[in-house]
Each structure stands twice: as structure tokens, then as C-alpha cells.
Write a protein that holds these residues in place. Sequence first.
Motif, PDB file in Angstrom:
ATOM      1  N   THR A   1     -38.350  -9.280 -23.312  1.00 31.98           N
ATOM      2  CA  THR A   1     -38.544 -10.764 -23.433  1.00 31.98           C
ATOM      3  C   THR A   1     -39.958 -10.736 -22.775  1.00 31.98           C
ATOM      4  OG1 THR A   1     -37.607 -10.930 -21.341  1.00 31.98           O
ATOM      5  CG2 THR A   1     -36.535 -11.906 -23.528  1.00 31.98           C
TER       6      THR A   1
ATOM      7  N   LYS B   1     -48.814 -21.325 -22.846  1.00 31.65           N
ATOM      8  CA  LYS B   1     -49.531 -19.973 -22.012  1.00 31.65           C
ATOM      9  C   LYS B   1     -49.342 -18.701 -22.690  1.00 31.65           C
ATOM     10  CE  LYS B   1     -47.671 -22.098 -17.681  1.00 31.65           C
ATOM     11  NZ  LYS B   1     -46.623 -22.324 -16.921  1.00 31.65           N
TER      12      LYS B   1
ATOM     13  N   SER C   1     -29.866 -12.581 -31.207  1.00 30.26           N
ATOM     14  CA  SER C   1     -29.850 -13.272 -30.056  1.00 30.26           C
ATOM     15  C   SER C   1     -29.200 -14.568 -30.506  1.00 30.26           C
ATOM     16  CB  SER C   1     -31.054 -13.503 -29.344  1.00 30.26           C
ATOM     17  OG  SER C   1     -30.939 -14.643 -28.498  1.00 30.26           O
TER      18      SER C   1
ATOM     19  N   ASN D   1     -30.701 -17.204 -29.620  1.00 28.98           N
ATOM     20  CA  ASN D   1     -31.834 -17.884 -29.752  1.00 28.98           C
ATOM     21  C   ASN D   1     -32.727 -17.609 -30.980  1.00 28.98           C
ATOM     22  OD1 ASN D   1     -31.475 -19.083 -27.297  1.00 28.98           O
ATOM     23  ND2 ASN D   1     -32.430 -17.694 -25.960  1.00 28.98           N
TER      24      ASN D   1
ATOM     25  N   ALA E   1     -35.296 -21.232 -28.151  1.00 23.77           N
ATOM     26  CA  ALA E   1     -35.013 -21.657 -26.773  1.00 23.77           C
ATOM     27  C   ALA E   1     -36.674 -21.944 -25.929  1.00 23.77           C
ATOM     28  CB  ALA E   1     -34.400 -20.233 -25.988  1.00 23.77           C
ATOM     29  N   PHE E   2     -36.450 -22.558 -25.071  1.00 22.63           N
ATOM     30  CA  PHE E   2     -37.567 -23.106 -24.549  1.00 22.63           C
ATOM     31  C   PHE E   2     -38.247 -21.751 -23.900  1.00 22.63           C
ATOM     32  CE2 PHE E   2     -40.049 -24.787 -21.152  1.00 22.63           C
ATOM     33  CZ  PHE E   2     -40.262 -26.200 -21.162  1.00 22.63           C
ATOM     34  N   GLY E   3     -39.414 -21.941 -24.211  1.00 23.27           N
ATOM     35  CA  GLY E   3     -40.285 -20.459 -23.521  1.00 23.27           C
ATOM     36  C   GLY E   3     -39.810 -19.197 -24.476  1.00 23.27           C
TER      37      GLY E   3
ATOM     38  N   TYR F   1     -39.871 -14.303 -28.910  1.00 22.91           N
ATOM     39  CA  TYR F   1     -38.501 -13.808 -28.946  1.00 22.91           C
ATOM     40  C   TYR F   1     -37.532 -14.310 -30.078  1.00 22.91           C
ATOM     41  CZ  TYR F   1     -34.045 -11.986 -27.036  1.00 22.91           C
ATOM     42  OH  TYR F   1     -32.951 -11.216 -26.668  1.00 22.91           O
TER      43      TYR F   1
ATOM     44  N   PRO G   1     -25.696 -12.157 -29.779  1.00 27.89           N
ATOM     45  CA  PRO G   1     -25.037 -12.547 -28.454  1.00 27.89           C
ATOM     46  C   PRO G   1     -25.706 -13.823 -27.984  1.00 27.89           C
ATOM     47  CG  PRO G   1     -25.890 -10.238 -28.534  1.00 27.89           C
ATOM     48  CD  PRO G   1     -26.464 -11.111 -29.745  1.00 27.89           C
ATOM     49  N   GLY G   2     -24.982 -14.367 -27.039  1.00 28.40           N
ATOM     50  CA  GLY G   2     -25.532 -15.667 -26.378  1.00 28.40           C
ATOM     51  C   GLY G   2     -26.039 -14.769 -24.991  1.00 28.40           C
TER      52      GLY G   2
ATOM     53  N   MET H   1     -31.748  -8.900 -18.373  1.00 27.26           N
ATOM     54  CA  MET H   1     -32.712  -9.594 -19.160  1.00 27.26           C
ATOM     55  C   MET H   1     -32.272 -10.995 -18.929  1.00 27.26           C
ATOM     56  SD  MET H   1     -33.235  -9.867 -23.278  1.00 27.26           S
ATOM     57  CE  MET H   1     -34.296  -8.511 -23.338  1.00 27.26           C
ATOM     58  N   VAL H   2     -31.027 -11.380 -18.632  1.00 26.10           N
ATOM     59  CA  VAL H   2     -30.589 -12.592 -18.264  1.00 26.10           C
ATOM     60  C   VAL H   2     -30.756 -13.204 -16.739  1.00 26.10           C
ATOM     61  CG1 VAL H   2     -28.701 -14.391 -18.463  1.00 26.10           C
ATOM     62  CG2 VAL H   2     -29.255 -12.887 -20.274  1.00 26.10           C
TER      63      VAL H   2
ATOM     64  N   ILE I   1     -34.073 -14.418 -15.430  1.00 22.90           N
ATOM     65  CA  ILE I   1     -34.240 -16.127 -15.655  1.00 22.90           C
ATOM     66  C   ILE I   1     -34.203 -16.543 -14.319  1.00 22.90           C
ATOM     67  CG2 ILE I   1     -33.557 -18.049 -16.654  1.00 22.90           C
ATOM     68  CD1 ILE I   1     -32.156 -16.445 -18.672  1.00 22.90           C
ATOM     69  N   PRO I   2     -35.134 -17.646 -14.040  1.00 24.35           N
ATOM     70  CA  PRO I   2     -35.205 -18.105 -12.595  1.00 24.35           C
ATOM     71  C   PRO I   2     -33.570 -18.921 -12.359  1.00 24.35           C
ATOM     72  CG  PRO I   2     -37.182 -18.522 -13.663  1.00 24.35           C
ATOM     73  CD  PRO I   2     -36.224 -17.951 -14.506  1.00 24.35           C
TER      74      PRO I   2
ATOM     75  N   LYS J   1     -30.263 -25.673 -16.732  1.00 24.31           N
ATOM     76  CA  LYS J   1     -30.392 -25.811 -18.143  1.00 24.31           C
ATOM     77  C   LYS J   1     -29.470 -24.782 -19.209  1.00 24.31           C
ATOM     78  CE  LYS J   1     -34.813 -27.803 -17.602  1.00 24.31           C
ATOM     79  NZ  LYS J   1     -34.736 -29.131 -17.243  1.00 24.31           N
TER      80      LYS J   1
HETATM   81  N1  CAA Z   1     -35.432 -26.616 -21.202  1.00 27.24           N
HETATM   82  C1  CAA Z   1     -36.183 -27.815 -21.109  1.00 27.24           C
HETATM   83  N2  CAA Z   1     -37.093 -27.724 -20.013  1.00 27.24           N
HETATM   84  C2  CAA Z   1     -37.256 -26.743 -19.457  1.00 27.24           C
HETATM   85  C3  CAA Z   1     -36.749 -25.494 -19.429  1.00 27.24           C
HETATM   86  C4  CAA Z   1     -35.619 -25.490 -20.445  1.00 27.24           C
HETATM   87  N3  CAA Z   1     -35.071 -24.306 -20.747  1.00 27.24           N
HETATM   88  N4  CAA Z   1     -37.488 -24.729 -18.692  1.00 27.24           N
HETATM   89  C5  CAA Z   1     -38.344 -25.343 -18.120  1.00 27.24           C
HETATM   90  N5  CAA Z   1     -38.456 -26.369 -18.651  1.00 27.24           N
HETATM   91  C6  CAA Z   1     -39.158 -27.543 -18.221  1.00 27.24           C
HETATM   92  C7  CAA Z   1     -39.352 -27.713 -16.579  1.00 27.24           C
HETATM   93  O1  CAA Z   1     -38.114 -28.507 -16.305  1.00 27.24           O
HETATM   94  C8  CAA Z   1     -40.650 -28.341 -16.367  1.00 27.24           C
HETATM   95  O2  CAA Z   1     -40.556 -29.694 -16.788  1.00 27.24           O
HETATM   96  P1  CAA Z   1     -41.535 -30.696 -15.973  1.00 27.24           P
HETATM   97  O3  CAA Z   1     -43.040 -30.282 -16.143  1.00 27.24           O
HETATM   98  O4  CAA Z   1     -41.188 -32.155 -16.401  1.00 27.24           O
HETATM   99  O5  CAA Z   1     -41.452 -30.426 -14.613  1.00 27.24           O
HETATM  100  C9  CAA Z   1     -41.550 -27.718 -17.382  1.00 27.24           C
HETATM  101  O6  CAA Z   1     -40.723 -27.143 -18.458  1.00 27.24           O
HETATM  102  C10 CAA Z   1     -42.128 -26.322 -16.987  1.00 27.24           C
HETATM  103  O7  CAA Z   1     -43.119 -26.169 -17.828  1.00 27.24           O
HETATM  104  P2  CAA Z   1     -43.919 -24.755 -17.491  1.00 27.24           P
HETATM  105  O8  CAA Z   1     -44.819 -24.448 -18.449  1.00 27.24           O
HETATM  106  O9  CAA Z   1     -44.425 -24.940 -16.017  1.00 27.24           O
HETATM  107  O10 CAA Z   1     -43.039 -23.608 -17.756  1.00 27.24           O
HETATM  108  P3  CAA Z   1     -42.633 -22.546 -16.387  1.00 27.24           P
HETATM  109  O11 CAA Z   1     -43.794 -21.598 -16.658  1.00 27.24           O
HETATM  110  O12 CAA Z   1     -42.227 -22.771 -15.035  1.00 27.24           O
HETATM  111  O13 CAA Z   1     -41.437 -21.456 -17.090  1.00 27.24           O
HETATM  112  C11 CAA Z   1     -40.139 -20.505 -18.629  1.00 27.24           C
HETATM  113  C12 CAA Z   1     -41.017 -21.277 -18.442  1.00 27.24           C
HETATM  114  C13 CAA Z   1     -40.685 -19.114 -18.072  1.00 27.24           C
HETATM  115  C14 CAA Z   1     -39.822 -20.140 -20.300  1.00 27.24           C
HETATM  116  C15 CAA Z   1     -38.671 -20.597 -18.087  1.00 27.24           C
HETATM  117  O14 CAA Z   1     -38.372 -22.131 -18.383  1.00 27.24           O
HETATM  118  C16 CAA Z   1     -37.604 -20.094 -18.390  1.00 27.24           C
HETATM  119  O15 CAA Z   1     -37.444 -18.893 -17.998  1.00 27.24           O
HETATM  120  N6  CAA Z   1     -36.838 -20.292 -19.326  1.00 27.24           N
HETATM  121  C17 CAA Z   1     -35.400 -19.503 -19.656  1.00 27.24           C
HETATM  122  C18 CAA Z   1     -36.125 -18.840 -21.050  1.00 27.24           C
HETATM  123  C19 CAA Z   1     -34.835 -18.317 -21.555  1.00 27.24           C
HETATM  124  O16 CAA Z   1     -33.634 -18.987 -22.022  1.00 27.24           O
HETATM  125  N7  CAA Z   1     -34.914 -16.862 -21.707  1.00 27.24           N
HETATM  126  C20 CAA Z   1     -33.767 -16.312 -22.004  1.00 27.24           C
HETATM  127  C21 CAA Z   1     -33.889 -14.758 -21.570  1.00 27.24           C
HETATM  128  S1  CAA Z   1     -32.436 -13.885 -22.044  1.00 27.24           S
HETATM  129  C22 CAA Z   1     -32.351 -13.443 -23.450  1.00 27.24           C
HETATM  130  O17 CAA Z   1     -33.414 -13.497 -24.064  1.00 27.24           O
HETATM  131  C23 CAA Z   1     -31.322 -12.936 -23.961  1.00 27.24           C
HETATM  132  C24 CAA Z   1     -30.686 -13.428 -25.122  1.00 27.24           C
HETATM  133  O18 CAA Z   1     -30.910 -13.025 -26.304  1.00 27.24           O
HETATM  134  C25 CAA Z   1     -29.962 -14.822 -24.794  1.00 27.24           C
END
Ligand code: CAA
Length: 246
Positions: A91, A98, A139, A141, A146-148, A152, A182-183, A189-190, A193-194, A201
Amino acid sequence: MQRIALVTGGMGGLGEAICIKLAALGDKVVTTYSPHNKTAQEWLRKMNDMGFGFKAYACDVSDFDSCKACVELITKDLGPIDVLVNNAGITRDMTFKKMTKADWDAVIHTNLDSTFNMTKQVMDGMTDRGWGRVINISSVNGTKGAFGQTNYAAAKAGMHGFTKSLSLEVAKKGVTVNTISPGYIGTKMVMAIPQEILDSKILPQIPQSRLGKPEEVAGLVAYLASEEAAFVTGANISINGGQHMF
Ligand code: CAA
């Protein structure tokens, strides 16, 4: 006869659980690891001390020639591959605003091109022998988004387009091609995530209110690799605690 199962990216996370499950069912399991992985030999020693008898080969799955050389070596050492699990993936999560071209390319090359690169090396042999299993680890997603994860989600959606098309082409040859989606599973990897994003979320979207276990996904891989699953092809099977239904 013992089957040869190749699981890409098998050192840790889902891949490791898949390797363990297939070995427990009697397969000779081979995995690949990134040429940059400094702990690969240590992992292999640890697993083989537990009696798994894994083999591991360095391979850059994003590079066609590296995959070709790797599969040639495996075939020479052990024989032809019967089961291929395209599991390796990365990921680079960030908002589209960005995301750079390099972030896009890295994920598409590693998660989607790899599926072509590896499957290309084994498919002719599978169809010639009249038996084979290809299991693509996508995935939730890929269908949900998925947001971000524009990079992927695009790669994971692409994997299933690949599955559906290839499954049609090889359906008469005893080879099945399927996707597992998978979810959120409790892997590194999961866990990257912060925590506040996970808690606020992601977990609230999962009706079972928990992360999945790698072993749960491995069990599904084992089924798709089995003889009993011969009539399942071109499918995309969800395993996500009810998070997303399609
Ligand atoms: N849904 C909705 N809003 C979200 C969000 C989400 N998931 N994540 C962040 N936001 C919002 C924040 O609340 C913030 O809102 P405000 O500006 O109103 O405060 C804004 O978005 C932040 O935006 P930024 O550009 O500053 O985002 P960031 O750089 O801080 O973080 C991110 C963005 C890195 C994508 C972070 O949201 C993140 O890590 N999200 C998780 C992504 C995810 O689900 N990844 C899955 C990894 S596991 C995997 O991939 C395995 C699989 O197959 C399932």
C-alpha cells in the motif's frame, strides 16, 4: 502426487498463513520474497525449524523478467507449479491530492502487473497438463473503494477483471481462476493504519466489529485450491465480516 504451490509474498501477513495452510494439507509450498528483504533467510529457517519444508526464492514480482527467471528456477528445482496464489502486494495510502506518479506506479506494478507477470509463467503448463488453480488475493477495497487508496483500489479491481477474463479462456482446460477479496484482516498492513482512523472510520463499518484472521482467509484459499472447488471459477469471494456485500 504432491502438488507444488507457489504463494507470492508469503513471508508474513496473509501470505504466511496461506503457506502454512497449504503445507498442512500436503502441498510442497514455495514462496517468493522481495530481493530487498533482509530477513528472508531468518524467516525461512524459523518456519522450517517448525517442520514446514518451505522453499523461498527472491523475486521482484513487479518485474516480468524477474518472475520469468524465478519460475524457471522453481520448475527446475521442484517441478511445474500446480497452484499459484498471487498474494504479494503493497500500500501507499494517501489522498489523491498528495499522490505522486511514483506512488501510483509502485502500487500498480506490484499489485496488478505482478498478477500478469506470475500467471504468464505458469498458465501454459497448467493448461497443457489439464489442471491448475490460480487464486488472486484482491481486497474489499477493489469493489468498495477506500479513502486514500485510489492506487490500491484500482489495482485490486483490475485483478478481478483479469480473473474473470482469464477464467473464461482456460475454463475447458481444467484450470480455475478466482479472486478472494479480504476485508480488514489483522496483519501488519492493516495495523499500519493510524489507530484513530481504524477506530473511528474502519471498525464501525464492520458488522462483526472485529478484524479478520489471516487463517480465515487461508482456509478459503485452501478450498479454492482443492479438488472440491473445481466448478468455482471466475468468482470473487468476499471475506470481510459483512463490511461490504455485492
Ligand atoms: N474516511 C473519511 N474521511 C477520512 C478518512 C476516511 N477513511 N481518513 C481521513 N479522513 C479525513 C480526515 O478526517 C480529515 O478530515 P478533516 O480535514 O475534515 O479533518 C481529512 O480526511 C484528512 O485528510 P488528509 O489529506 O490530511 O489525510 P491524511 O494524510 O491525514 O490521511 C490517509 C489520509 C493516509 C489515507 C488516512 O486516512 C488512512 O490511512 N486511511 C486508511 C486507508 C485505508 O483504509 N487503508 C487500508 C490499508 S489495509 C489494506 O489495504 C488491506 C485491505 O485490502 C483491506
